[in-house]
Design a protein around this motif. Structure first.
Motif, mmCIF file in Angstrom:
data_model
loop_
_atom_site.group_PDB
_atom_site.id
_atom_site.type_symbol
_atom_site.label_atom_id
_atom_site.label_comp_id
_atom_site.label_asym_id
_atom_site.label_seq_id
_atom_site.Cartn_x
_atom_site.Cartn_y
_atom_site.Cartn_z
ATOM 1 N N VAL A 187 -11.599 28.213 34.661
ATOM 2 C CA VAL A 187 -11.484 29.097 33.501
ATOM 3 C C VAL A 187 -10.690 30.111 33.078
ATOM 4 O O VAL A 187 -10.704 30.090 34.890
ATOM 5 N N ILE A 188 -9.648 30.213 32.449
ATOM 6 C CA ILE A 188 -8.423 31.516 32.412
ATOM 7 C C ILE A 188 -9.742 33.418 31.590
ATOM 8 O O ILE A 188 -10.362 32.917 30.725
ATOM 9 N N HIS A 189 -9.849 34.512 32.415
ATOM 10 C CA HIS A 189 -10.438 35.072 32.392
ATOM 11 C C HIS A 189 -9.886 36.708 32.096
ATOM 12 O O HIS A 189 -10.287 37.646 30.720
ATOM 13 N N ASP A 190 -7.978 36.180 31.924
ATOM 14 C CA ASP A 190 -7.273 38.050 31.664
ATOM 15 C C ASP A 190 -6.920 37.357 30.253
ATOM 16 O O ASP A 190 -5.771 36.573 29.680
ATOM 17 N N PRO A 191 -7.156 38.377 29.644
ATOM 18 C CA PRO A 191 -6.796 38.337 27.616
ATOM 19 C C PRO A 191 -5.158 38.124 27.728
ATOM 20 O O PRO A 191 -4.809 37.283 26.905
ATOM 21 N N ASP A 192 -4.511 38.813 28.110
ATOM 22 C CA ASP A 192 -2.984 38.668 28.163
ATOM 23 C C ASP A 192 -2.557 37.384 28.647
ATOM 24 O O ASP A 192 -1.818 36.810 27.402
ATOM 25 N N LEU A 193 -3.088 37.061 30.001
ATOM 26 C CA LEU A 193 -2.181 35.564 30.002
ATOM 27 C C LEU A 193 -2.775 34.942 29.674
ATOM 28 O O LEU A 193 -1.967 33.893 29.463
ATOM 29 N N ALA A 194 -3.641 34.782 28.425
ATOM 30 C CA ALA A 194 -4.933 33.704 27.476
ATOM 31 C C ALA A 194 -3.302 33.481 26.308
ATOM 32 O O ALA A 194 -3.471 32.625 25.875
ATOM 33 N N ARG A 197 -0.036 32.094 27.130
ATOM 34 C CA ARG A 197 0.110 30.592 26.947
ATOM 35 C C ARG A 197 -0.470 30.655 25.420
ATOM 36 O O ARG A 197 0.406 29.595 25.296
ATOM 37 N N VAL A 198 -0.818 30.968 24.898
ATOM 38 C CA VAL A 198 -1.439 30.220 23.491
ATOM 39 C C VAL A 198 0.169 30.909 22.219
ATOM 40 O O VAL A 198 -0.310 29.312 21.734
ATOM 41 N N VAL A 199 0.490 31.583 22.340
ATOM 42 C CA VAL A 199 1.794 31.947 21.728
ATOM 43 C C VAL A 199 3.080 31.006 22.122
ATOM 44 O O VAL A 199 3.615 30.209 21.067
ATOM 45 N N ARG A 200 2.744 30.184 23.737
ATOM 46 C CA ARG A 200 3.584 29.389 24.175
ATOM 47 C C ARG A 200 3.269 28.130 24.435
ATOM 48 O O ARG A 200 4.490 27.434 23.166
ATOM 49 N N MET A 201 2.475 27.431 23.158
ATOM 50 C CA MET A 201 1.795 26.577 22.610
ATOM 51 C C MET A 201 2.232 26.688 21.960
ATOM 52 O O MET A 201 2.598 25.296 21.318
ATOM 53 N N VAL A 202 2.321 27.893 20.686
ATOM 54 C CA VAL A 202 2.263 26.842 18.858
ATOM 55 C C VAL A 202 3.220 27.393 18.951
ATOM 56 O O VAL A 202 3.903 26.540 18.075
ATOM 57 N N LEU A 203 4.708 28.465 19.851
ATOM 58 C CA LEU A 203 5.691 28.757 19.125
ATOM 59 C C LEU A 203 6.870 26.880 20.091
ATOM 60 O O LEU A 203 7.745 27.025 19.070
ATOM 61 N N ASP A 204 5.871 27.181 20.898
ATOM 62 C CA ASP A 204 7.393 26.026 21.938
ATOM 63 C C ASP A 204 6.420 24.987 22.195
ATOM 64 O O ASP A 204 7.048 23.785 22.358
ATOM 65 N N GLY A 205 5.467 24.642 21.811
ATOM 66 C CA GLY A 205 4.648 23.313 21.414
ATOM 67 C C GLY A 205 4.349 22.682 22.706
ATOM 68 O O GLY A 205 4.964 22.036 22.669
ATOM 69 N N ALA A 206 4.184 23.319 23.255
ATOM 70 C CA ALA A 206 4.010 23.245 25.291
ATOM 71 C C ALA A 206 3.364 24.349 25.921
ATOM 72 O O ALA A 206 2.988 25.758 25.789
ATOM 73 N N VAL A 207 2.321 23.370 27.011
ATOM 74 C CA VAL A 207 1.637 24.749 28.250
ATOM 75 C C VAL A 207 2.250 23.853 29.254
ATOM 76 O O VAL A 207 2.167 22.951 29.318
#
Length: 253
Positions: A187-194, A197-207
């Motif tokens: 479970v990720i607790h760091d808001p900036d890290l999360a 990661r989400v921006v990369r998921m949406v724009l790059d299509g990857a995690v």
């Protein structure tokens, strides 16, 4: 402009016991998955959460799970037939529909909870049972599923509309499944890290998996859990980062 839905599991208290700051979260997210009384929630919490979500223009979804309040629906329950899984899902969706109707609100989607969600991600029998239950209750409901999962395949086979989900606050294994919560750091607790990661998921299509493997991912909706101490800060950071990156945050049509 790319778009994404931001969802949160909520209404997960019971009686006098509350969990998470749902009111604050509803100012940030665009979809709310409301517990339906089996793993958490009760009629008052369900009705109040649905009313508040409706007032804030947030889409309302049912969040059915195993009947396991003591384990918060996160323990795998074996021995249920496909018909029993169908009924427990239909029962819970119907309960939220009734509670939402008290304030003139409508349930628009279904997202299974916890162990039921994880089981249906990889096992065709519970996945099919969930899809059949949702279709029987209301074939117009959107089914929220993990990408490339048994539940996605079952939902598509049943003719349901599908929303593929990725998680802001959970890590992934190399096979694309969520890291079990028993593993440290799952479970990720760091808001900036999360948020990053989400921006990369949406724009790059990857995690990136927890072992560093790049995993292709297609997401229509991003989940931020409401039961962690940093939940509201994380949801706000994720939404701000997405909008700063030119992504529109809104519920599915």
């Amino acid at each position: 402009m790319p778009t994404i839905d931001l969802n949160c599991d909520m209404g997960e208290g019971y009686g006098a016991w509350s969990m998470g700051d749902d009111r604050a979260m509803l100012d940030i997210v665009t979809s709310a998955n409301i517990a339906c009384g089996f793993h958490a929630g009760d009629p008052t919490i369900m009705a109040d959460t649905a009313r508040l979500a409706g007032e804030k223009g947030v889409r309302i979804g049912a969040h059915p799970g195993f009947e396991d309040r003591a384990g918060f629906g996160r323990r795998v329950i074996r021995g249920l037939s496909a018909a029993e899984v169908e009924r427990l899902v239909a029962y819970q969706v119907g309960a939220l529909q009734a509670c939402a109707a008290l304030s003139g609100q409508r349930v628009t989607h279904v997202k299974p909870h916890g162990a039921l969600y994880n089981m249906a991600a990889v096992e065709p029998d519970p996945a099919g049972a969930i899809a059949r239950a949702v279709k029987a209750v209301d074939p117009a409901l959107l089914l929220v599923v993990p990408p490339l999962s048994a539940m996605e395949r079952a939902g598509e086979a049943a003719g349901l509309r599908i929303a593929r989900e990725a998680f802001a606050d959970r890590t992934y294994e190399d096979d694309g499944t969520l890291t079990p919560r028993t593993v440290a750091g799952s479970v990720i607790h760091d808001p900036d890290l999360a948020a990053a990661r989400v921006v990369r998921m949406v724009l790059d299509g990857a995690v990136e998996s927890r072992h560093g493997t790049r995993l292709p991912i297609v997401a229509d909706t991003i989940c931020v859990h409401g039961d962690t101490p940093t939940a509201v800060a994380m949801a706000a950071a994720v939404r701000h980062a997405l909008e700063r990156a030119g992504v529109a945050v809104r519920a599915p049509a």
